[in-house]
Scaffold this active site. Sequence first.
Site, PDB file in Angstrom:
ATOM      1  N   CYS A 183      63.439   3.739  23.047  1.00  0.00           N
ATOM      2  CA  CYS A 183      64.441   3.305  24.017  1.00  0.00           C
ATOM      3  C   CYS A 183      63.763   2.366  25.008  1.00  0.00           C
ATOM      4  O   CYS A 183      62.854   2.745  25.746  1.00  0.00           O
ATOM      5  CB  CYS A 183      65.026   4.546  24.685  1.00  0.00           C
ATOM      6  SG  CYS A 183      65.415   4.397  26.406  1.00  0.00           S
ATOM      7  N   CYS A 206      63.970   3.221  28.730  1.00  0.00           N
ATOM      8  CA  CYS A 206      63.074   4.294  29.145  1.00  0.00           C
ATOM      9  C   CYS A 206      61.647   3.768  29.248  1.00  0.00           C
ATOM     10  O   CYS A 206      60.880   4.174  30.111  1.00  0.00           O
ATOM     11  CB  CYS A 206      63.083   5.436  28.140  1.00  0.00           C
ATOM     12  SG  CYS A 206      64.703   5.807  27.514  1.00  0.00           S
ATOM     13  N   ASP A 222      29.493 -23.516 -17.815  1.00  0.00           N
ATOM     14  CA  ASP A 222      28.498 -24.498 -17.438  1.00  0.00           C
ATOM     15  C   ASP A 222      27.204 -24.004 -18.085  1.00  0.00           C
ATOM     16  O   ASP A 222      27.092 -22.823 -18.403  1.00  0.00           O
ATOM     17  CB  ASP A 222      28.390 -24.518 -15.911  1.00  0.00           C
ATOM     18  CG  ASP A 222      27.479 -25.616 -15.422  1.00  0.00           C
ATOM     19  OD1 ASP A 222      27.594 -26.726 -15.955  1.00  0.00           O
ATOM     20  OD2 ASP A 222      26.681 -25.358 -14.509  1.00  0.00           O
ATOM     21  N   ASP A 280      27.835 -21.810 -11.754  1.00  0.00           N
ATOM     22  CA  ASP A 280      26.993 -21.146 -10.754  1.00  0.00           C
ATOM     23  C   ASP A 280      27.237 -21.702  -9.358  1.00  0.00           C
ATOM     24  O   ASP A 280      26.556 -21.342  -8.411  1.00  0.00           O
ATOM     25  CB  ASP A 280      25.513 -21.253 -11.129  1.00  0.00           C
ATOM     26  CG  ASP A 280      25.044 -22.693 -11.219  1.00  0.00           C
ATOM     27  OD1 ASP A 280      25.889 -23.607 -11.063  1.00  0.00           O
ATOM     28  OD2 ASP A 280      23.843 -22.913 -11.432  1.00  0.00           O
ATOM     29  N   ASP A 327      29.345 -27.682  -9.486  1.00  0.00           N
ATOM     30  CA  ASP A 327      30.506 -27.557 -10.358  1.00  0.00           C
ATOM     31  C   ASP A 327      31.726 -26.989  -9.636  1.00  0.00           C
ATOM     32  O   ASP A 327      32.678 -26.541 -10.263  1.00  0.00           O
ATOM     33  CB  ASP A 327      30.189 -26.768 -11.633  1.00  0.00           C
ATOM     34  CG  ASP A 327      29.452 -25.483 -11.345  1.00  0.00           C
ATOM     35  OD1 ASP A 327      29.550 -25.003 -10.212  1.00  0.00           O
ATOM     36  OD2 ASP A 327      28.789 -24.961 -12.255  1.00  0.00           O
TER      37      ASP A 327
HETATM   38  P1  ADP Z   1      24.406 -28.516 -16.148  1.00  0.00           P
HETATM   39  O1  ADP Z   1      25.605 -29.253 -16.580  1.00  0.00           O
HETATM   40  O2  ADP Z   1      23.566 -28.099 -17.289  1.00  0.00           O
HETATM   41  O3  ADP Z   1      24.689 -27.365 -15.233  1.00  0.00           O
HETATM   42  P2  ADP Z   1      23.835 -30.457 -14.054  1.00  0.00           P
HETATM   43  O4  ADP Z   1      25.197 -31.017 -14.131  1.00  0.00           O
HETATM   44  O5  ADP Z   1      23.442 -29.762 -12.808  1.00  0.00           O
HETATM   45  O6  ADP Z   1      23.501 -29.532 -15.310  1.00  0.00           O
HETATM   46  O7  ADP Z   1      22.799 -31.612 -14.337  1.00  0.00           O
HETATM   47  C1  ADP Z   1      22.901 -32.414 -15.502  1.00  0.00           C
HETATM   48  C2  ADP Z   1      21.665 -33.201 -15.758  1.00  0.00           C
HETATM   49  O8  ADP Z   1      21.425 -34.111 -14.684  1.00  0.00           O
HETATM   50  C3  ADP Z   1      20.423 -32.385 -15.879  1.00  0.00           C
HETATM   51  O9  ADP Z   1      20.232 -31.898 -17.171  1.00  0.00           O
HETATM   52  C4  ADP Z   1      19.354 -33.399 -15.490  1.00  0.00           C
HETATM   53  O10 ADP Z   1      19.046 -34.204 -16.599  1.00  0.00           O
HETATM   54  C5  ADP Z   1      20.051 -34.233 -14.460  1.00  0.00           C
HETATM   55  N1  ADP Z   1      19.745 -33.763 -13.110  1.00  0.00           N
HETATM   56  C6  ADP Z   1      20.589 -33.170 -12.265  1.00  0.00           C
HETATM   57  N2  ADP Z   1      20.002 -32.863 -11.099  1.00  0.00           N
HETATM   58  C7  ADP Z   1      18.709 -33.278 -11.227  1.00  0.00           C
HETATM   59  C8  ADP Z   1      17.566 -33.227 -10.366  1.00  0.00           C
HETATM   60  N3  ADP Z   1      17.605 -32.693  -9.141  1.00  0.00           N
HETATM   61  N4  ADP Z   1      16.409 -33.756 -10.832  1.00  0.00           N
HETATM   62  C9  ADP Z   1      16.351 -34.263 -12.078  1.00  0.00           C
HETATM   63  N5  ADP Z   1      17.381 -34.326 -12.905  1.00  0.00           N
HETATM   64  C10 ADP Z   1      18.552 -33.851 -12.512  1.00  0.00           C
HETATM   65 MG    MG Z   2      25.121 -26.559 -13.259  1.00  0.00          MG
END
Ligand code: ADP
Ligand code: MG
Length: 853
Positions: A157, A160, A552, A746, A750
């Site tokens: 109320c 009140c 991935d 991970d 990505d």
């Molecule tokens: P994944 O698709 O296997 O998770 P990433 O997309 O992270 O790998 O990287 C793809 C590629 O790019 C690697 O395999 C490497 O050849 C190149 N790359 C990415 N980051 C680096 C780095 N910091 N130093 C050298 N190469 C790299």
């Molecule tokens: Mg990766």
Amino acid sequence: MSKKQLVLENLHCANCASKIENKIKELDDIKDVTVNFMTRSLLFETKDEDSNEDTLLKIKKIVNKIEPHVIIKEDKKTIPLKPALNAKKIEIIKAENNSCCSRDNHEHNHKEDCCSGHDHGSNCCGGHDHNHDIINKIQPKEIKNNKKELILEGLDCANCASKIENKTREIKAVKAANLNFMNKTLVFQYDEEENIPIISEEIKSIVKKLEPQVKVLDKETIEKNNSGLKKEKSSIYKEHKKEINKLILGGTIFLIGNILNLENNIELIIFLIAYVIVGGEIVLRAVKNIARGQIFDENFLMTIATIGAFIVGQYPEGVGVMLFYQVGELFQHIAVNNSRKSISSLMDIRPDFANLKKGNDIVVVSPEEVNIGEYIVVKPGEKVPLDGVVVDGTTMVDTSALTGESMPRTIEKEDEVLSGFINQSGVITVKVTKPFGESTVAKILDLVQNAGNRKAKAENFITKFAKYYTPIVVISAALLAIIPPLFVEGATFSDWGYRALIFLVISCPCALVISIPLGFFGGIGAASKNGVLIKGSNYLEILKDIETVVFDKTGTLTKGVFNVTTVNSSNNYDKEKVLEYAAYAESFSNHPIAKSVVNAYKKDIDNSKIEKHEEIAGQGIIAYVEGKKIVAGNIKIMESNNIEFSKVDTVGTVIYVAIDKEFIGSIIIEDTVKDDAKQAIAKLKSNGVKNTVMLTGDNEKVALKVGKTLGLDKVYYELLPQDKVEKLEEVDKAKSKNKKVAFVGDGINDAPVLARADIGIAMGGLGSDAAIEAADVVIMTDEPSKIATAINISKKTRKIVVENIVFALGVKIIVLILGSLRMATMWDAVFADVGVAVLAILNAMRVIRYKKY
Ligand code: ADP
Ligand code: MG
């Protein structure tokens, strides 16, 4: 648009929760609303910003109308299932002496308060309840405000209320008072703490005079009770003593009435007495609710049904049905409470306290009070309260609460520890790196507790269903009672009225509105126990529909820990130099490749030599070291920088290194697949996942090798992050109807793909904020096999939810049909109501109890 969360304390009725949700949905300015019965929270979103206050008021009105005893609290982001601070555990360890004054010396805000000003007699601690005293010291804000909150339960109320407020202001020791009618809270400001009991007593007598049925309760005590501190000690009997005694007494009289062969009038009196004892409260509630304009709730329907039974001369049934109903309600209450408890104990990862180092002393404080950079001590058997880095000591920690992993982990100096780990063997000193609000535990709790706010389709269906079910059954009952006696020859009112009463008893969809959300909540709880965090019931619901899992590679299927196998050099450069330049270039990157190269270099890196660095996702790094431009990465980065290089053809990830456009060599690194990756793919296959796909930025050779080792269906390689999104969309287009695509990554470069998939699953979520943010499901360990675990939990949850829907609806429909044919009794009807609810709740609980997923 704005979002707001309210806590509905004392919300015990699941059907009311869905009614509240349905009603609020009808408000004009509401965009979205969810009421979560399990966590007692209400989350709403308004269409525009300014209507907020007004909307809030409307919402409160709806809640109060449907559930008057619910206390509404605002602005709580998360609902602690446990109290933030377990008062009993608060103790001061190494205080110089034991008087309360020395304790005050540790309390920064309160030095001036020590004993001074108070007339406490010789001992300043005297007279105070110990726990209470310490709580106040740990929450200094409360002392400063001199505020106390009381809850006026049953206050309905408004007039009140303002009278009570005015009278309270007149109390001498009260400096100010404010009564919030909406949430029934009376806040008063007092002059001296010791006057609180006197003030409370005075308020109680004011309330008694003005509103005798209102109960004055201490909010602190309520909070303590709600949080289960007290309940731990009390048994179920103690908790429900009043109800149980009432049922025993009423039940006994009911039995006597049945056994003795009495004259009709005396029989009626005996049964009436039993009825009042057992169901008087229900009748009273029904009357009160009608007065408030709230008809057709359970109380009303049970009242009509049982009084109806009396009218048609079925006294024993009138009492018996009410008795049965009340017993069922009690069971239901106990079952819901127990499941809430067992779910919250699953998430019992919240630390109660932290041992904070202050000079040579250790002070026990609440984890919220510890700042970044301060040192805490964690002893064996204690939970790690905050995230940090170990600066002293070695120990074993149990990470199972976060990861579901039962093997203890060894922790040494310089290792990271996360809140929620349990210290098992040694004493460690930890330098805190995050405030509690941002700690792993706080994030996980927040996430899991709010998961229920994203409702599954099945839950939304039930809420909608509940909205129509009751009116339909009630209207059918009315038609059943009126039409046949009027139009069918020989049909009597008492006969058809009885059939109608059966309908009324079954008209609550309670079994469904409780057990379905409970099932999903339990599923989320079970998942978190297995180290899988699911961000919403909606995701839990669709996990079972996954047709394609896209992975991935690096860090997801492989360990992401690369070994340098070969270093090639060209143009007369030293191999050691190639590695050195690469390591310098990579030293600021978090990519697993970068970390491995830096590790392989072994020597210290002088960061001051690195002038600029830029990471190109999916390609590599460009960095300036002592004036030289270093490019390190894959073919793509070499080509886009117009660098001539000699291609290496090998199974292994190749990092090409160039200085000032001159190619100086390459580093071959190799990753290994995770131990359970192969098994994970096999498990997914046997769990009904049709396609497994891997996307990687790595070269063809590596990609194909991993694909073959693991038994993947398809592998796409040399992809840039944006190509990954494109590929995922391709896969997504090809999926069957009603099926889902999940992406597992991970969280390192990505995130866009994670967000784009029907379900984004992040791997190794422990400690990685990006992953926790972007994903819908977070796997706390590094094991891809946990995806199958999550799918299993989803399937089990689904099975139980379907069982409950079929069972509850089935029984109800059968009893409705039999009832309308005069082939079911009111006893069957009560079983179809509360009996089914209890069974459905017990069934829902199996999701959590089940051990192996
Ligand atoms: P994944 O698709 O296997 O998770 P990433 O997309 O992270 O790998 O990287 C793809 C590629 O790019 C690697 O395999 C490497 O050849 C190149 N790359 C990415 N980051 C680096 C780095 N910091 N130093 C050298 N190469 C790299
Ligand atoms: Mg990766």
